[in-house]
Motif scaffolding. Structure first.
Motif, PDB file in Angstrom:
ATOM      1  N   HIS A 144     -29.861 109.571  74.324  1.00 59.60           N
ATOM      2  CA  HIS A 144     -29.936 109.147  75.710  1.00 59.60           C
ATOM      3  C   HIS A 144     -28.658 108.443  76.182  1.00 59.60           C
ATOM      4  O   HIS A 144     -28.606 107.985  77.320  1.00 59.60           O
ATOM      5  CB  HIS A 144     -31.128 108.205  75.909  1.00 59.60           C
ATOM      6  N   ALA A 145     -27.662 108.326  75.322  1.00 59.12           N
ATOM      7  CA  ALA A 145     -26.450 107.618  75.704  1.00 59.12           C
ATOM      8  C   ALA A 145     -25.722 108.339  76.836  1.00 59.12           C
ATOM      9  O   ALA A 145     -25.650 109.567  76.875  1.00 59.12           O
ATOM     10  CB  ALA A 145     -25.534 107.465  74.495  1.00 59.12           C
ATOM     11  N   LEU A 181     -34.966  99.719  78.373  1.00 57.82           N
ATOM     12  CA  LEU A 181     -35.932  98.780  78.929  1.00 57.82           C
ATOM     13  C   LEU A 181     -37.230  98.897  78.154  1.00 57.82           C
ATOM     14  O   LEU A 181     -37.697 100.008  77.874  1.00 57.82           O
ATOM     15  CB  LEU A 181     -36.184  99.075  80.408  1.00 57.82           C
ATOM     16  N   SER A 182     -37.837  97.759  77.811  1.00 53.24           N
ATOM     17  CA  SER A 182     -39.077  97.760  77.032  1.00 53.24           C
ATOM     18  C   SER A 182     -40.063  96.761  77.604  1.00 53.24           C
ATOM     19  O   SER A 182     -39.676  95.714  78.133  1.00 53.24           O
ATOM     20  CB  SER A 182     -38.810  97.408  75.568  1.00 53.24           C
ATOM     21  N   THR A 192     -41.270 106.273  75.754  1.00 56.23           N
ATOM     22  CA  THR A 192     -41.656 106.139  74.351  1.00 56.23           C
ATOM     23  C   THR A 192     -42.773 105.120  74.242  1.00 56.23           C
ATOM     24  O   THR A 192     -42.605 103.952  74.603  1.00 56.23           O
ATOM     25  CB  THR A 192     -40.458 105.690  73.487  1.00 56.23           C
ATOM     26  N   TRP A 193     -43.922 105.552  73.751  1.00 58.37           N
ATOM     27  CA  TRP A 193     -45.093 104.690  73.600  1.00 58.37           C
ATOM     28  C   TRP A 193     -45.235 104.317  72.135  1.00 58.37           C
ATOM     29  O   TRP A 193     -45.033 105.151  71.247  1.00 58.37           O
ATOM     30  CB  TRP A 193     -46.352 105.405  74.093  1.00 58.37           C
ATOM     31  N   GLU A 194     -45.609 103.070  71.858  1.00 56.15           N
ATOM     32  CA  GLU A 194     -45.710 102.643  70.464  1.00 56.15           C
ATOM     33  C   GLU A 194     -46.909 101.722  70.246  1.00 56.15           C
ATOM     34  O   GLU A 194     -47.354 101.011  71.158  1.00 56.15           O
ATOM     35  CB  GLU A 194     -44.438 101.931  70.022  1.00 56.15           C
ATOM     36  N   SER A 207     -41.253 101.995  76.271  1.00 56.39           N
ATOM     37  CA  SER A 207     -39.820 101.810  76.515  1.00 56.39           C
ATOM     38  C   SER A 207     -39.213 103.051  77.137  1.00 56.39           C
ATOM     39  O   SER A 207     -39.770 104.162  77.047  1.00 56.39           O
ATOM     40  CB  SER A 207     -39.089 101.461  75.208  1.00 56.39           C
ATOM     41  N   LYS A 208     -38.054 102.840  77.760  1.00 56.28           N
ATOM     42  CA  LYS A 208     -37.310 103.932  78.382  1.00 56.28           C
ATOM     43  C   LYS A 208     -35.839 103.710  78.118  1.00 56.28           C
ATOM     44  O   LYS A 208     -35.299 102.637  78.389  1.00 56.28           O
ATOM     45  CB  LYS A 208     -37.583 103.951  79.894  1.00 56.28           C
TER      46      LYS A 208
END
Length: 255
Positions: free
Chosen positions: A20-21, A34-35, A218-220, A252-253
């Motif tokens: 994603h960079a 961001l989280s 992203t889900w955790e 997070s994204k």
């Protein structure tokens, strides 16, 4: 009091491969993450007294393996006893970390990540500290070492601390990521006092985390625990449930 608070970059060694960079130049990339978490825990210990946390990370990554970043989160350490024996609410509501390091991709499956990290807490500078770290990765496994010489003990003097951990990262069916970690935090001086009068200078912590990409996020889901008793936790961190087993949900994204 806060000897176990520093943020742990589990998986930091993969930064140079971050998909994603955003390219800034031919050799330099930028990543922003961001989280949002149901609770911020570091090395098994709650940093928000069980409350949610919002976190931001910004990383500059050079193609030669050098990187530098800043990470921040809200925190809540509750209250502490002052010199007069009175309970005083701690003022800091933010953790702000700066770090820089070098990532070496030795082969497709083997890597080495080394760096230096500085932790700061506005309005409560007595919690500020620094750490050198190294992470060796091989075939999904990780061996990490973090060393600090400026963590304050009960008497306000600096002491050495050493955090070591073993981790493993893999991909399960249905593109579910699995991260596991088992670590130990050791201090030079006795820091944890049990109700029966026994003391020790370290504790163990562990975490199992599942993650999956869905709708661009992203889900955790994490299970986190330590081997600290309620009395040990209360006498060092001030609260009996800051070290107990818990489940943390996060999203997070990365940009």
């Amino acid at each position: 009091m806060r000897a176990a608070h520093p943020h742990l970059f589990f998986g930091l060694a993969l930064l140079s491969q971050a998909s994603h960079a955003v390219p800034l130049t031919e050799d330099m990339n930028l990543q922003v993450k961001l989280s949002a978490l149901s609770e911020y825990r570091s090395r098994g210990i709650s940093q928000t007294l069980g409350d949610p946390a919002a976190q931001l990370e910004i990383i500059l990554i050079h193609n030669n393996g050098l990187y530098a970043g800043v990470w921040t989160s809200n925190v809540d350490f509750g209250s502490a006893v002052d010199a007069q024996g009175q309970q005083q609410r701690l003022d800091t509501r933010q953790e702000l970390d700066y770090y820089a390091g070098y990532y070496w991709q030795i082969s497709d499956a083997i890597s080495l990540d080394m760096g230096y990290m500085k932790y700061s807490y506005p309005k409560n500078s007595e919690f500020n500290m620094s750490e050198a770290y190294a992470i060796f990765g091989a075939y999904g496994a990780q061996l990490g070492v973090n060393y600090s010489s400026d963590v304050e003990n009960y008497f306000g003097k600096h002491q050495d601390t050493l955090y070591t951990y073993l981790g493993y990262k893999t991909l399960l069916p249905a593109e579910v990521g699995l991260d596991m970690r088992y670590g130990r935090n050791d201090m030079k001086d006795p820091a944890f006092f049990a109700g029966d009068g026994n003391t020790r200078d370290g504790y163990r912590e562990w975490q199992v985390r599942l993650s999956r990409e869905f709708v661009g996020l992203t889900w955790e889901l994490s299970y986190i625990d330590t081997d600290l008793s309620q009395s040990e936790c209360a006498l060092w961190y001030g609260y009996t449930d800051s070290c107990s087993a818990t489940v943390v949900v996060g999203v997070s994204k990365a940009f």
